[in-house]
Design an enzyme around this catalytic site. Structure first.
Site, PDB file in Angstrom:
ATOM      1  N   SER A  57       0.822  -1.204   0.000  1.00  0.00           N
ATOM      2  CA  SER A  57       0.000   0.000   0.000  1.00  0.00           C
ATOM      3  C   SER A  57       0.863   1.263   0.000  1.00  0.00           C
ATOM      4  O   SER A  57       1.669   1.443  -0.912  1.00  0.00           O
ATOM      5  CB  SER A  57      -0.989  -0.052   1.173  1.00  0.00           C
ATOM      6  OG  SER A  57      -2.074   0.820   0.952  1.00  0.00           O
ATOM      7  N   LYS A 110     -20.906  18.448   4.607  1.00  0.00           N
ATOM      8  CA  LYS A 110     -20.235  18.422   5.908  1.00  0.00           C
ATOM      9  C   LYS A 110     -20.843  17.303   6.742  1.00  0.00           C
ATOM     10  O   LYS A 110     -22.026  17.305   7.036  1.00  0.00           O
ATOM     11  CB  LYS A 110     -20.398  19.781   6.608  1.00  0.00           C
ATOM     12  CG  LYS A 110     -19.549  19.925   7.827  1.00  0.00           C
ATOM     13  CD  LYS A 110     -18.100  19.947   7.411  1.00  0.00           C
ATOM     14  CE  LYS A 110     -17.196  20.178   8.604  1.00  0.00           C
ATOM     15  NZ  LYS A 110     -15.811  20.166   8.202  1.00  0.00           N
TER      16      LYS A 110
END
Length: 189
Positions: A57, A110
């Site tokens: 990764s 948000k």
């Protein structure tokens, strides 16, 4: 690490840099910047990454920026090119504890995937959009660093799989098998 890497490149007594890596990866934060620093300085001195056990990764993203990548043994694990995001729904745990969190937000997105509510389809889509965008940047970087096409990375390397030994060589993730002592001896000749 970035500071030490740049210092090694400037040090006239250092003839090459070996990035000895044993990591499953980590977060995206800082990964691209470090990898780009390594890639931009290729050619000044040999820079070789060595997977000592595991280079996956984010660790692979960084290691791939080197001139070459080796693994220390045929059981080393390399790859895991992909991106993951998690959503933890704490609403049931809060309910069991007799609590309820209410978030007051401004802006449509948000907290669209708030941990205090079950994940909505809109929240899932937003998280997926971010994961896809980060994955595209990751794949593009690996293609550039390894000198292959994006299509090649997508078809052979970037399905999130961890490759072991010869599989990593066959997929083009690594250039060969060598140990730290052998690499140092090779690079100092």
């Amino acid at each position: 690490f970035r500071r030490d890497f740049l210092q090694a490149l400037e040090d006239p007594t250092v003839s090459a840099v070996v990035l000895a890596v044993n990591s499953p990866g980590g977060t995206v934060d800082g990964t691209q910047e470090l990898a780009e620093t390594i890639f931009a300085r290729r050619g000044e001195k040999p820079v070789v990454a060595l997977a000592e056990g595991m280079m996956c990764s984010a660790a692979y993203w960084i290691g791939a920026a080197a001139d070459a990548i080796y693994m220390s043994e045929s059981t080393a694990m390399v790859g895991s090119i992909g991106v993951v995001a998690s959503h933890v729904d704490m609403s049931r745990a809060e309910e069991m504890a007799g609590q309820k969190t209410t978030e007051i937000t401004a802006g449509r997105y948000k907290r669209i995937a708030s941990e205090y509510e079950p994940l909505s389809s809109e929240g899932r889509a937003e998280l997926q959009s971010k994961v896809d965008a980060l994955y595209a940047v990751f794949v593009d970087a690996i293609a550039r660093y390894r000198g292959v096409s994006v299509e090649d990375v997508l078809s052979r390397m970037a399905d999130g799989k961890v490759f072991v030994g010869q599989q990593a060589i066959d997929a083009g993730l690594v250039d060969g098998v060598s140990n730290l002592d052998a690499l140092i001896a090779q690079l100092t000749q």
